[in-house]
Design a protein around this motif. Structure first.
Motif, PDB file in Angstrom:
ATOM      1  N   UNK A  59       0.827  -1.213   0.000  1.00 18.81           N
ATOM      2  CA  UNK A  59       0.000   0.000   0.000  1.00 18.81           C
ATOM      3  C   UNK A  59       0.857   1.257   0.000  1.00 18.81           C
ATOM      4  N   UNK A  85      -6.266  -9.247   5.299  1.00 13.98           N
ATOM      5  CA  UNK A  85      -5.902  -8.155   6.189  1.00 13.98           C
ATOM      6  C   UNK A  85      -7.092  -7.719   7.040  1.00 13.98           C
ATOM      7  N   UNK A  87      -7.904  -4.453   9.920  1.00 17.14           N
ATOM      8  CA  UNK A  87      -7.386  -3.219  10.515  1.00 17.14           C
ATOM      9  C   UNK A  87      -7.980  -2.989  11.893  1.00 17.14           C
ATOM     10  N   UNK A  89      -9.777  -0.323  13.321  1.00 16.00           N
ATOM     11  CA  UNK A  89     -11.222  -0.144  13.276  1.00 16.00           C
ATOM     12  C   UNK A  89     -11.717  -1.087  12.184  1.00 16.00           C
ATOM     13  N   UNK A  91     -13.541  -1.080   9.874  1.00 15.17           N
ATOM     14  CA  UNK A  91     -13.647  -0.561   8.505  1.00 15.17           C
ATOM     15  C   UNK A  91     -14.681  -1.324   7.700  1.00 15.17           C
ATOM     16  N   UNK A  93     -18.226  -1.454   5.662  1.00 16.39           N
ATOM     17  CA  UNK A  93     -19.039  -0.482   4.935  1.00 16.39           C
ATOM     18  C   UNK A  93     -20.441  -0.504   5.536  1.00 16.39           C
ATOM     19  N   UNK A  95     -23.316   0.307   4.726  1.00 16.86           N
ATOM     20  CA  UNK A  95     -24.518  -0.007   3.944  1.00 16.86           C
ATOM     21  C   UNK A  95     -24.547  -1.465   3.492  1.00 16.86           C
ATOM     22  N   UNK A  96     -23.507  -2.240   3.857  1.00 19.27           N
ATOM     23  CA  UNK A  96     -23.485  -3.642   3.452  1.00 19.27           C
ATOM     24  C   UNK A  96     -23.801  -4.536   4.643  1.00 19.27           C
ATOM     25  N   UNK A 104     -16.552  -8.463   0.418  1.00 20.07           N
ATOM     26  CA  UNK A 104     -15.900  -7.315  -0.220  1.00 20.07           C
ATOM     27  C   UNK A 104     -14.545  -7.642  -0.857  1.00 20.07           C
ATOM     28  N   UNK A 108     -13.328  -6.899  -4.621  1.00 20.38           N
ATOM     29  CA  UNK A 108     -12.166  -6.071  -4.930  1.00 20.38           C
ATOM     30  C   UNK A 108     -11.207  -6.819  -5.851  1.00 20.38           C
TER      31      UNK A 108
ATOM     32  N   UNK B 134     -14.312   6.254   4.103  1.00 24.18           N
ATOM     33  CA  UNK B 134     -13.535   5.543   5.091  1.00 24.18           C
ATOM     34  C   UNK B 134     -12.198   5.123   4.477  1.00 24.18           C
ATOM     35  N   UNK B 136      -9.802   3.508   5.696  1.00 26.10           N
ATOM     36  CA  UNK B 136      -9.429   2.127   5.991  1.00 26.10           C
ATOM     37  C   UNK B 136     -10.111   1.178   5.022  1.00 26.10           C
ATOM     38  N   UNK B 137     -11.372   1.457   4.731  1.00 22.74           N
ATOM     39  CA  UNK B 137     -12.091   0.599   3.800  1.00 22.74           C
ATOM     40  C   UNK B 137     -11.438   0.677   2.418  1.00 22.74           C
ATOM     41  N   UNK B 139      -8.239   1.364   1.886  1.00 23.79           N
ATOM     42  CA  UNK B 139      -7.000   0.599   2.024  1.00 23.79           C
ATOM     43  C   UNK B 139      -7.270  -0.884   1.851  1.00 23.79           C
ATOM     44  N   UNK B 140      -8.378  -1.288   2.462  1.00 20.23           N
ATOM     45  CA  UNK B 140      -8.730  -2.696   2.426  1.00 20.23           C
ATOM     46  C   UNK B 140      -8.935  -3.164   0.987  1.00 20.23           C
ATOM     47  N   UNK B 141      -9.697  -2.361   0.242  1.00 19.66           N
ATOM     48  CA  UNK B 141      -9.946  -2.722  -1.156  1.00 19.66           C
ATOM     49  C   UNK B 141      -8.634  -2.733  -1.924  1.00 19.66           C
ATOM     50  N   UNK B 154     -16.717   0.505  -4.954  1.00 17.31           N
ATOM     51  CA  UNK B 154     -17.104  -0.271  -3.770  1.00 17.31           C
ATOM     52  C   UNK B 154     -17.234   0.598  -2.527  1.00 17.31           C
ATOM     53  N   UNK B 155     -16.389   1.612  -2.399  1.00 18.49           N
ATOM     54  CA  UNK B 155     -16.367   2.378  -1.146  1.00 18.49           C
ATOM     55  C   UNK B 155     -16.951   3.771  -1.302  1.00 18.49           C
ATOM     56  N   UNK B 159     -21.052   5.670  -0.457  1.00 23.05           N
ATOM     57  CA  UNK B 159     -20.901   6.595   0.666  1.00 23.05           C
ATOM     58  C   UNK B 159     -21.275   8.013   0.291  1.00 23.05           C
TER      59      UNK B 159
END
Lengths: 256, 511
Positions: A59, A85, A87, A89, A91, A93, A95-96, A104, A108, B134, B136-137, B139-141, B154-155, B159
Motif C-alpha cells: 500500500x 488483512x 485493521x 477499526x 472498517x 461499509x 450499507x453492506x 468485499x 475487490x 472511510x 481504511x475501507x 485501504x482494504x480494497x 465499492x467504497x 458513501x
C-alpha cells in the motif's frame, strides 16, 4: 487450505517529508516469518510498525528494500488473494450486510461472489456470528464488528494474514476473548500471521515470536521467541511464566 | 408551527381585506379566488416550466455527477476546471438568460439555464461526498488489489449518496428558478415566467401573487420531494444547505505544473465560451466571442461610450449590492447567534427561512414592487432577502455543529450564554460564516440586478434590459462578461480573506 506462504522483508527503508524535516519512518527493517508461523510486532506509537504492515501489503512505496510474500512481490501476492488483512477499526461499509461486507475482498479482486456463499456462511459460523448474516454493521457491537473484519480477512483463504491492531479498539475483557478465538481461527486456517499490536499480553499469548520496534528511526531492536506450547489455554494469562515473558518484552520496549 | 402559520394567514387576510398596503397585498382569499378564476391559464404554463426544469435538472445532474467523479479520480483535472466551476457558480442567471435566448432556440435556453443552476451544487456535493470516505475501507480494497475504480465503485460511490441527495435537494429549486428566469428573460409563450411577464402590465396584484405562490410551491415541492427521498433512504435527514466550496487539492506538483494548471484554469472558461459558440455556429453579429467582446471594450469606436455607460451602471449597482450583502450577512449572523441563545426561535423560524429560500426571485420582485415602490429601498430589500436566508441557514448550521466537548469545557468553568458564544461558538462557526459570505456574493449581485431590471430602471440590470431593446449585442455580452468576472473576483476576495484568517486560527474551511 493451500500450503501457507512465508513473509520475507529485507532491508526496508522509508522516509517521509514531514514539516520542513525528513522523518525516517523505517531504517533497515529485516524480518522473516516462516510459513505457518505467528509473529507479533510490538512497539510504541509512531515506531513504524503499521508502516511495516502497509509496506508489506504494497500500500506504500519504499525508498529501499524488498518485500516478498510467498516468494512474490506484494502486488502480485494480493492480486491472487494470497494475503488477508484486518485493521484496527473494523472498517466495515455501513450499507453492506455482514455477508456482503465479508464478500468485499472477493469483489475487490474482481471475483464472482456466488460460488463462495457457502464459504462465507462457514466463516460467519467460525467467528461466532451465526444468525447475523443479514445484519448491518450499525446493528452490531464493537466486538461483533471486529469478528466480521476477521471473517472478511479470511474469505480469500489467505496464506498470509496481516492484522493491524485488530482488537485495539476493544475493551480488555472482550480483547482477551477475541485473542482466544483468534488463536483457534488461526490454528484452523494454518496461515502465516503478522500481528501489529500495542498489547504485550496479546503478543505473548498469540505469537511464536515477538519482534520489538523502536521509533526515530523506526527499527527492530529485539526479537524474543515465545516457547509456550499450543494450543494455549486462557489459564496461560495468569501463569507466572507468562508474566516473566511479559516483563522481558516490557524491558526490551522500555530499554531498561 | 401549524398554529403560527394559521395565525400569520389570518393577519394577512385582515391586512389584505382592509387594503392596508395600498392594495398591493391582496388577502389570501382574494388570491385564491383569482387563481380559481385563472385556473384554465395555469396548466400549460406550469407544464412548460415543469418540462424545462425537469429536463435541465436531469441533464445538469448527470453532467455534475460525472464531472464530480472525474474530478475525484483526476485531481489535476479539478484544478484545471476550477475556473469554469467557479464561473458557473458565480454566473448570474439573469444575465445569461438573454444570451442563451440569442444563441439557442425553443426550449433549449430554459433547459440550459435550469441545468446551469443545478450543475455547481450537485458537482460540489458529489466531490465532497466522494472525498469523505472511510480511508481504511479504501485501504482494504487496495490491499486486495482493487484499483482506483474499484475503490470508487465499492467504497466511495455508495458513501457519497447522502451528499449527492442533499445536493439534489438544493439543486431542484434552482432548476425551477433557472427555467422561470429563462422564460422571463427569453420570451416564448408558455411557462410561468412568460405568464408573469405577460401579467406585469395589468396591475392585478392578486394574479401576480397567484403566479408567485405557484412558482414557490413548485420550487418548494421539488425540494420537499428530495428531502423526503433522502429521509426515506437514509433514515435521517442531513444538512439542509450546501456550502459552495471546492475541497482544496493537496498536491506536491512542481511549481511549473501548478502555474500551468492555474493559467489553464483561468483560460478554460474563455476557451469553452469560444468553443460552444463555434459548435452552435451562431451568427457573428449576435454571438460575440471573447475576442469580439474585448474589441468592443477597447476599440476607439465603441469603447468610450460603452465604458461610460458601464461605469455609470456599475456605480449605481455595486454600492447597493455591497450594502445589501453586508446587511444581509450581518442580520443573518445576529439572528443565528440569538437563535442559539433562544433555540425555540430558531425552530419556529427555520421553516420560514427555507420557504423563502426556494421562492423564485423573479416572482418575488414584482410583489415587492407593489409593496415598496420602485426606489432604492426595494433594491436593498431584494438584496437582503436573497442574501439573508441562505446565509442564515448556513450559519445556524455552523453554530449547531460546534463540538460538544468544547462546549462542556466552557460550561464546566461556568461560561454560559453570551460568554460561551464569544469564547467557543462564534470562533468555531467562523468557517461557516465565511462559507455564507462566499455563497451570497453572487446572489447579492443577482438580487440587485433583478430589482434594477424589473423595478428601479437603474444600474447594470436596467442597462442589460435596455441593450436588449436596442439590440446592442456587444453591450449585452460585455455586461455578462463583466458581471461574471466581478462575481468571480468577489468570490476570490472572500476566499483569500477566509484562507488567511482560518489558517491563522488553524481551522479548515467548512464543508
Amino acid at each position: 487450505m493451500t500450503a501457507p506462504a512465508g513473509i520475507a522483508l529485507t532491508g526496508l527503508a522509508k522516509t517521509y517529508q514531514g514539516r520542513g524535516q525528513v522523518v525516517e519512518a523505517l531504517r533497515d527493517v529485516t524480518l522473516t516469518c516462516a510459513p505457518g508461523s505467528f509473529t507479533a510486532l510490538i512497539g510504541p506509537s509512531g515506531c513504524g510498525k503499521s508502516t511495516v504492515l502497509r509496506v508489506a501489503l504494497g500500500l506504500e512505496p519504499l525508498n529501499a528494500g524488498r518485500v516478498l510474500i510467498g516468494g512474490q512481490p506484494p502486488e502480485q501476492a494480493r492480486a491472487v488473494g494470497v494475503t488477508g488483512v484486518a485493521f484496527q477499526d473494523a472498517a466495515l461499509l455501513p450499507w453492506r450486510t455482514v455477508e456482503r461486507n465479508i464478500a468485499l475482498p472477493l469483489e475487490a479482486l474482481g471475483r464472482d461472489v456466488s460460488p463462495h456463499r457457502a464459504r462465507i456462511r462457514e466463516l460467519i459460523a467460525l467467528v461466532g456470528l451465526k444468525g447475523y448474516e443479514t445484519a448491518l454493521p450499525g446493528e452490531l457491537s464493537g466486538g461483533m464488528r471486529q469478528r466480521v473484519a476477521i471473517a472478511r480477512a479470511l474469505v480469500t483463504e489467505p496464506q498470509v494474514l496481516f492484522l493491524d491492531e485488530p482488537f485495539g479498539a476493544l475493551d480488555q475483557i472482550l480483547r482477551r476473548q477475541m485473542n482466544i478465538e483468534l488463536q483457534r481461527i488461526w490454528a484452523e486456517t494454518g496461515a502465516t500471521a503478522l500481528l501489529v499490536t500495542h498489547g504485550i499480553d496479546e503478543a505473548v499469548f498469540l505469537a511464536d515470536r515477538v519482534v520489538v520496534m523502536q521509533a526515530r528511526p523506526g527499527r527492530i531492536t529485539a526479537e524474543i521467541a515465545i516457547p509456550f506450547p499450543r494450543p494455549r489455554a486462557p489459564a496461560l494469562f495468569t501463569d507466572p511464566a507468562f508474566h516473566q515473558m511479559e516483563d522481558r518484552i516490557a524491558e526490551a520496549l522500555h530499554g531498561a | 408551527m401549524g398554529r403560527n402559520g394559521l395565525l400569520a394567514l389570518l393577519v394577512w387576510e385582515v391586512i389584505g381585506r382592509l387594503g392596508l398596503i395600498h392594495g398591493a397585498l391582496p388577502a389570501p382569499s382574494a388570491i385564491a379566488i383569482k387563481v380559481w378564476a385563472d385556473r384554465a391559464d395555469y396548466p400549460p404554463h406550469v407544464w412548460a416550466t415543469l418540462q424545462a426544469s425537469g429536463a435541465g435538472f436531469a441533464i445538469g445532474n448527470l453532467v455534475a455527477i460525472l464531472a464530480g467523479m472525474a474530478f475525484v479520480l483526476f485531481p489535476r483535472l479539478m484544478q484545471l476546471a476550477r475556473g469554469v466551476n467557479i464561473a458557473l457558480f458565480a454566473l448570474p442567471p439573469l444575465v445569461v438568460a438573454p444570451i442563451l435566448s440569442l444563441v439557442l432556440e425553443g426550449m433549449a435556453p430554459r433547459i440550459t439555464l435550469a441545468a446551469l443552476g443545478v450543475y455547481f451544487v450537485t458537482m460540489s456535493a458529489t466531490v465532497a461526498g466522494l472525498m469523505h470516505y472511510d480511508r481504511r475501507a479504501a485501504d482494504l480494497v487496495a490491499a486486495y488489489g482493487g484499483g482506483r475504480l474499484a475503490v470508487l465503485r465499492l467504497v466511495q460511490l455508495r458513501g457519497a449518496v447522502p451528499a449527492i441527495l442533499s445536493g439534489f435537494r438544493v439543486a431542484a429549486p434552482n432548476a425551477v428558478l433557472g427555467a422561470i428566469l429563462a422564460e422571463f428573460g427569453g420570451g416564448g409563450r408558455w411557462g410561468l415566467g412568460a405568464y408573469l411577464l405577460g401579467s406585469l402590465g395589468r396591475a392585478d396584484p392578486a394574479r401576480l401573487w397567484g403566479i408567485g405562490l405557484c412558482a414557490t410551491a413548485i420550487a418548494g415541492a421539488s425540494y420537499a420531494v428530495f428531502a423526503l427521498i433522502s429521509a426515506r433512504l437514509l433514515g435521517s435527514s442531513r444538512a439542509i444547505s450546501l456550502n459552495p466550496t471546492l475541497p482544496p487539492v493537496a498536491t506536491q506538483d512542481p511549481a511549473w505544473l501548478r502555474l500551468t494548471l492555474g493559467l489553464g484554469s483561468a483560460l478554460l472558461p474563455f476557451a469553452l465560451w469560444w468553443g460552444v459558440l463555434a459548435i452552435l455556429a451562431a451568427p457573428e453579429m449576435i454571438a460575440k466571442t471573447p475576442l469580439a467582446v474585448a474589441t468592443y471594450l477597447t476599440s476607439p469606436d465603441t469603447a468610450p461610450q460603452a465604458w461610460a455607460r458601464l461605469s455609470e451602471a456599475l456605480a449605481e449597482t455595486l454600492p447597493i449590492a455591497g450594502l445589501g450583502l453586508i446587511l444581509g450577512l450581518g442580520l443573518a449572523f445576529a439572528l443565528a447567534v440569538s437563535g442559539r441563545l433562544m433555540p425555540g426561535f430558531t425552530r419556529a423560524f427555520l421553516p420560514v427561512a427555507l420557504v423563502t429560500q426556494t421562492m423564485p426571485l423573479v416572482a418575488l420582485t414584482p410583489l415587492l414592487v407593489l409593496m415598496l415602490g420602485r426606489g432604492p429601498a426595494l433594491t436593498l430589500w431584494v438584496t437582503i432577502s436573497v442574501t439573508f436566508f441562505p446565509a442564515y441557514v448556513l450559519m445556524a448550521q455552523g453554530l449547531a455543529q460546534v463540538p460538544q466537548g468544547a462546549m462542556y469545557v466552557a460550561h464546566a468553568y461556568g461560561a454560559r450564554g453570551w460568554r460561551e458564544m464569544r469564547l467557543i461558538s462564534i470562533p468555531a462557526s467562523l468557517p461557516w460564516a465565511f462559507a455564507a459570505a462566499r455563497l451570497t456574493v453572487p446572489r447579492a449581485l443577482l438580487g440587485v440586478m433583478i430589482a434594477e431590471w424589473l423595478a428601479t430602471g437603474q444600474g447594470l440590470g436596467a442597462l442589460l434590459n435596455q441593450s436588449r431593446g436596442y439590440l446592442d449585442f456587444g453591450m449585452i455580452w460585455s455586461i455578462a462578461t463583466l458581471t461574471v468576472l466581478l462575481s468571480v473576483a468577489l468570490y476570490h476576495a472572500v476566499l483569500m480573506v477566509e484562507r488567511r484568517v482560518l489558517r491563522r486560527l488553524g481551522m479548515a474551511a467548512a464543508e
